[in-house]
Scaffold this motif. Structure first.
Motif, PDB file in Angstrom:
ATOM      1  N   ASP A 387     -70.457   0.690 -42.791  1.00  0.00           N
ATOM      2  CA  ASP A 387     -71.020   1.880 -42.029  1.00  0.00           C
ATOM      3  C   ASP A 387     -70.901   3.078 -43.036  1.00  0.00           C
ATOM      4  O   ASP A 387     -70.215   2.852 -43.858  1.00  0.00           O
ATOM      5  CB  ASP A 387     -70.129   2.373 -40.887  1.00  0.00           C
ATOM      6  N   GLN A 389     -70.815   7.431 -43.001  1.00  0.00           N
ATOM      7  CA  GLN A 389     -70.344   8.348 -42.072  1.00  0.00           C
ATOM      8  C   GLN A 389     -70.394   9.744 -42.750  1.00  0.00           C
ATOM      9  O   GLN A 389     -70.260   9.686 -43.932  1.00  0.00           O
ATOM     10  CB  GLN A 389     -68.893   7.912 -41.325  1.00  0.00           C
ATOM     11  N   THR A 399     -70.899   8.325 -37.440  1.00  0.00           N
ATOM     12  CA  THR A 399     -71.617   7.242 -38.209  1.00  0.00           C
ATOM     13  C   THR A 399     -73.002   7.436 -37.903  1.00  0.00           C
ATOM     14  O   THR A 399     -73.652   7.551 -36.785  1.00  0.00           O
ATOM     15  CB  THR A 399     -71.020   5.883 -37.343  1.00  0.00           C
ATOM     16  N   GLN A 402     -75.256   2.021 -39.529  1.00  0.00           N
ATOM     17  CA  GLN A 402     -74.568   0.582 -39.466  1.00  0.00           C
ATOM     18  C   GLN A 402     -75.211  -0.369 -40.130  1.00  0.00           C
ATOM     19  O   GLN A 402     -76.430  -0.809 -39.724  1.00  0.00           O
ATOM     20  CB  GLN A 402     -74.673   0.258 -37.932  1.00  0.00           C
ATOM     21  N   ASN A 425     -67.727   3.335 -45.184  1.00  0.00           N
ATOM     22  CA  ASN A 425     -66.530   2.326 -44.544  1.00  0.00           C
ATOM     23  C   ASN A 425     -66.911   0.859 -44.726  1.00  0.00           C
ATOM     24  O   ASN A 425     -67.722   0.396 -43.977  1.00  0.00           O
ATOM     25  CB  ASN A 425     -66.511   2.867 -43.129  1.00  0.00           C
TER      26      ASN A 425
END
Length: 447
Positions: A387, A389, A399, A402, A425
């Motif tokens: 992800d 963010q 977020t 994705q 992430n």
């Protein structure tokens, strides 16, 4: 190819769900095929979505068997065509049609005929002798019905025992008249395949050379020279107890790169999706596709970066524990890929995050992530799931991207957003599992 009879419990398909999110490119620069048996018929829409997201450009339905008396067509042990009509799983044709629906990497479907088991090409020869290949013949009507049901682009000739030139040529010309192209799948008997290619000319648009099991050691260059066209060699994925036998994605990439250099191969294939599915926890389909695509296409050609300039360049960066002191978060924002394999941020931490302070809130147009393959490492180490963010205070995060089932060396994500802090992430660090995150550059673009 080796004959496997798979269990065929019919699974009804629900409405088509979206394929997993990707970067802007699904398949890299090469072409890649995957053979599959039971799961391609009984696995339902979930298998189709896995294929769409895999990076494979060609799906080969393996294998059609021909009944010598009736001309009925079986996919493995399931009757699918009889008397000129599709009689198989009613949901399957619609599921197959989704393979080419965007977003997808798949642009071609082939139907393989034959195997190392039943003598399907002997059955075809017998049916031609009895009824010919005209439009009223059972062979013509059944293979026309098969094409209507599957949407197949090609017939994939996997003759491993009969080797009769006249009947093969007659059958091939029949299916070519129906709109199929014709592909060859040799592992031995070079002279026979050379004669088939000579008879059919440009209607043979691919040759899939088996380079495993009985074909181990085949030289793609020698076959290409004999047949007068380059070949796409194939390897057997990890399989067996503990997934200990066969080639890993790294092995595949290394062998394909060597063949690209020595024989100019335009692509390659994997045998067999059934085994890839069983070993997906360690060696997913996307890792095999990426290995072939990158090796045979020279790597992916990424789409243009988002508008503006990279405002993350040389900004303060922090992250979870590094693999070593030479692979710190600062390496991911230094604007360099040329400093060798330590010119990256690497982390083996249980939770892997990389955060960049842009200095002030910026209106952002998107992000670029340069994974392991962009720095010259194996594409099997490219980040699979992650992800991106943003935050205004380095505490509350939103977020905005994705990425799932990524196989691109360079992933471009257009996303209009704003924030002072941007964070990567990492969810699944590698194609084969969650091990070391390797990020050569994490870029954020603002006008």
């Amino acid at each position: 190819m080796k004959k496997v009879f798979a269990s065929m419990a019919v699974v009804a398909a629900a409405a088509l769900p979206a394929a997993p999110a990707h970067a802007n490119t699904l398949a890299a620069g090469g072409r890649s095929a995957v053979y599959g048996g039971g799961p391609f018929y009984s696995g339902g829409q979930s298998v189709m979505n896995t294929l769409r997201a895999s990076g494979f450009t060609t799906v080969v339905l393996w294998a059609i068997h021909v009944h010598a008396d009736t001309g009925d067509l079986y996919l493995n042990d399931q009757l699918v065509v009889s008397n000129g009509q599709y009689v198989g799983n009613a949901d399957w044709p619609a599921q197959l049609r989704t393979l080419k629906q965007a977003p997808t990497s798949v642009n071609r479907i082939e139907v393989s005929v034959g195997s190392a088991g039943p003598d399907d090409w002997g059955a075809i020869a017998s049916l031609i002798s009895q009824g010919g290949t005209g439009t009223s013949s059972i062979l013509y009507r059944n293979f026309q019905a098969l094409r209507s049901a599957t949407g197949a682009d090609a017939i994939n000739d996997d003759d491993e025992q009969h080797y009769d030139l006249n009947s093969t040529t007659s059958f091939a010309r029949m299916v070519i008249s129906q709109g199929y192209t014709f592909t060859l799948v040799p592992y031995t008997n070079m002279g026979f395949w050379r004669s088939v290619k000579s008879n059919l000319g440009a209607s043979v648009d691919r040759v899939y050379l088996q380079d495993y099991a009985g074909g181990t050691g085949n030289d793609p260059g020698a076959w290409a020279s004999s047949l007068g066209m380059p070949v796409d060699p194939g390897l057997w994925s990890k399989h067996g107890s503990g997934c200990a036998t066969g080639d890993s994605p790294t092995d595949v990439g290394n062998k394909m790169r060597a063949w690209k250099a020595s024989a100019g191969i335009p692509g390659g294939f994997m045998w067999l999706y059934d085994d890839i599915q069983a070993c997906a926890g360690q060696y997913p389909a996307s890792a095999y596709a990426a290995a072939i695509n990158n090796a045979t296409g020279g790597g992916s050609t990424p789409p243009p970066v988002p508008a503006g300039q990279n405002v993350a360049l040389n900004r303060p960066a922090t992250g979870s524990a590094s693999c070593n002191s030479a692979e710190s978060p600062a390496k991911a924002v230094n604007g360099s890929l040329s400093g060798g394999t330590t010119d990256k941020w690497c982390s083996l931490a249980a939770t892997k995050t990389l955060t960049v302070d842009l200095g002030s809130s910026r209106s952002l147009n998107g992000f670029v992530v340069r994974h392991a393959g962009a720095g010259g490492e194996s594409a099997t180490w490219d980040t699979r799931d992650y992800d991106i963010q943003v935050s205004t205070d380095n505490a509350t995060w939103k977020t905005v991207v994705q990425a799932r089932a990524n196989t691109a060396d360079v992933a471009v994500h257009n996303a209009a957003t704003s924030g002072r802090y941007v964070r990567l992430n990492v969810i699944t660090a590698e194609q084969g599992g969650n091990s070391a995150a390797r990020i050569y550059e994490f870029e954020a673009y603002a006008s």
